[in-house]
Design a protein around this motif. Structure first.
Motif, mmCIF file in Angstrom:
data_model
loop_
_atom_site.group_PDB
_atom_site.id
_atom_site.type_symbol
_atom_site.label_atom_id
_atom_site.label_comp_id
_atom_site.label_asym_id
_atom_site.label_seq_id
_atom_site.Cartn_x
_atom_site.Cartn_y
_atom_site.Cartn_z
ATOM 1 N N ARG A 3 42.475 40.716 41.526
ATOM 2 C CA ARG A 3 42.757 40.285 40.153
ATOM 3 C C ARG A 3 43.771 39.157 40.222
ATOM 4 N N TYR A 4 43.285 37.942 40.042
ATOM 5 C CA TYR A 4 44.124 36.754 40.150
ATOM 6 C C TYR A 4 44.772 36.425 38.811
ATOM 7 N N PRO A 5 46.051 36.032 38.826
ATOM 8 C CA PRO A 5 46.651 35.519 37.592
ATOM 9 C C PRO A 5 46.029 34.161 37.268
ATOM 10 N N PRO A 6 46.123 33.721 36.010
ATOM 11 C CA PRO A 6 45.490 32.452 35.617
ATOM 12 C C PRO A 6 45.954 31.237 36.427
ATOM 13 N N ALA B 176 46.852 31.163 39.634
ATOM 14 C CA ALA B 176 46.823 31.473 41.071
ATOM 15 C C ALA B 176 46.511 30.222 41.892
ATOM 16 N N ASP B 177 47.311 30.018 42.923
ATOM 17 C CA ASP B 177 47.081 28.905 43.854
ATOM 18 C C ASP B 177 46.613 29.442 45.209
ATOM 19 N N TYR B 178 46.110 30.654 45.247
ATOM 20 C CA TYR B 178 45.734 31.312 46.483
ATOM 21 C C TYR B 178 44.380 31.998 46.352
ATOM 22 N N VAL B 179 43.742 32.199 47.503
ATOM 23 C CA VAL B 179 42.512 32.964 47.611
ATOM 24 C C VAL B 179 42.780 34.045 48.657
ATOM 25 N N VAL B 180 42.396 35.280 48.340
ATOM 26 C CA VAL B 180 42.588 36.391 49.270
ATOM 27 C C VAL B 180 41.307 36.587 50.077
ATOM 28 N N LEU B 181 41.468 36.541 51.389
ATOM 29 C CA LEU B 181 40.362 36.764 52.323
ATOM 30 C C LEU B 181 40.746 37.890 53.280
#
Length: 115
Positions: free
Chosen positions: A90-93, A95-100
């Motif tokens: 669940r990314y905040p609006p 977000a400057d990141y991607v979870v892998l």
């Protein structure tokens, strides 16, 4: 190109962890630490920064890498071709990141450091 931007350390008590790690490593807070997040940098300028993140559970995943990318989309694609998988998150609006996750399931973040 990717670089290690931060080693993110999950802790139960951020102020206590700041006190310990700054003394243990001769690091200082990059900016005023909060109760749930702090970034520590080496006083001599040599070494990777450490981010301390509050985790609310003993069972939470406690450590991961933040990888900095100047072209986030290209790096995420390249990493996925190498075997990384996207993690539902669940990314905040803003977000400057991607979870892998790597092929063994270890999570890491790809942070957008492009212009």
């Amino acid at each position: 190109m990717l670089t290690i931007g931060s080693i993110v350390w999950g802790v139960q008590d951020v102020p206590r962890a700041v006190a310990f790690w700054t003394a243990a490593l001769n690091y200082s807070p990059r900016e005023e630490p909060g109760d749930d997040w702090a970034v520590l940098v080496p006083n001599d300028g040599n070494g990777v920064q450490i981010a301390l993140a509050h985790v609310g559970s003993e069972r939470a995943r406690r450590h991961h890498l933040d990888l900095y990318a100047t072209d986030q989309a290209a790096e995420v694609g390249r990493l996925m071709e190498l075997g990384a998988m996207r993690v539902e998150w669940r990314y905040p609006p803003d977000a400057d990141y991607v979870v892998l996750a790597d092929p063994d399931g270890n999570r890491f973040c790809v942070i957008d450091k492009g212009e």
